[in-house]
Design an enzyme around this catalytic site. Structure first.
Site, short mmCIF file in Angstrom:
data_model
loop_
_atom_site.label_atom_id
_atom_site.label_comp_id
_atom_site.label_asym_id
_atom_site.label_seq_id
_atom_site.Cartn_x
_atom_site.Cartn_y
_atom_site.Cartn_z
N ASP A 1 4.39 -8.39 6.81
CA ASP A 1 4.75 -8.67 5.43
C ASP A 1 4.45 -7.40 4.63
OD1 ASP A 1 5.28 -10.27 3.01
OD2 ASP A 1 3.11 -10.12 2.71
N ASP B 1 -0.21 -12.55 4.50
CA ASP B 1 -1.34 -12.84 3.60
C ASP B 1 -1.22 -14.16 2.87
OD1 ASP B 1 -0.63 -11.66 0.35
OD2 ASP B 1 0.82 -11.66 1.98
N ASP C 1 4.21 -7.13 0.48
CA ASP C 1 3.38 -7.34 -0.70
C ASP C 1 2.11 -8.12 -0.35
OD1 ASP C 1 5.40 -6.84 -3.32
OD2 ASP C 1 6.39 -7.35 -1.43
#
Length: 219
Positions: A7, A168, A9
């Site tokens: 991922d 995240d 961001d």
């Protein structure tokens, strides 16, 4: 080929400052001032519409129609100032390069629009480290649909059955679960999710820990 998909961001980079600034540009243009602060970093990583909804929830008279109207202006503001505050997390690129040196393929699967993701990674000087980058609008589907992850692996030249996702958020956890692949979630991002409660196959508090977890999970 063993493949590690990242991922963007909140995982590779903390982009929240520039995202919040773009949303506040929209609010200022409406005469509302800055409605978001650094305390809203977790919402920033949930996307432009989430930031707009949160800001408008703090004033009267604005609903989903205004969220729709302000979404493109937000993207435009973000594109014009995409990297003033964004930083790669400590050790992120050292970890990426160490994986590549060990024979892993690395790529990015993000729900940021592809063009913005490409612009940002090039601006940070690290786009060429990744074999593929797929964004929210690359395919008709996006995370947590597993096809977004599968196609990222394919375009990177990897093997789905030897892949994992590093992320995240709950979205990343759902993506890996839907794909039947393991996930490693980072605990240092500003997101609102307590990733420890999501029961990922792996957790890391610093990128120094990534290589060992990747080896444990996919060899």
């Amino acid at each position: 080929m063993r493949t590690v998909i990242f991922d963007l961001d909140g995982t590779l980079a903390d982009t929240s400052g520039d995202l919040l600034a773009a949303a506040n540009t929209c609010f200022r243009d409406l005469g509302l001032g800055d409605l978001l602060t650094s305390a809203d970093s977790g919402t920033a990583l949930k996307g432009g519409r989430a930031m707009l909804r949160l800001g408008f929830s703090r004033v009267d008279g604005y609903g989903e129609d205004e969220v729709d109207r302000q979404y493109q202006p937000l993207l435009d503001a973000y594109a014009q100032d995409i990297d003033s505050h964004t930083v790669l997390y400590p050790g992120a690129m050292d970890a990426v390069r160490a994986l590549k040196d060990d024979g892993y393929v690395v790529a990015i699967c993000t729900n940021k629009p592809e063009g913005l993701a490409e612009t940002l990674m090039n601006s940070l000087g690290v786009r060429d480290e990744f074999a593929a980058l797929l964004g929210a609008d690359t395919l008709p589907v996006r995370k947590p649909d597993p096809e977004h992850l599968f196609e990222t692996v394919r375009r990177a030249g990897g093997h789905i059955d030897k892949s994992l996702l590093v992320g995240d958020t709950l979205t990343d956890r759902k993506t890996s679960a839907n794909a039947g692949r393991p996930s490693i979630l980072v605990t240092f991002g500003p997101g609102d999710d307590d990733v420890r409660d999501l029961n990922p196959e792996g957790l890391i508090g610093h990128f120094d820990e990534l290589h060992a977890e990747v080896r444990r999970l996919i060899g």
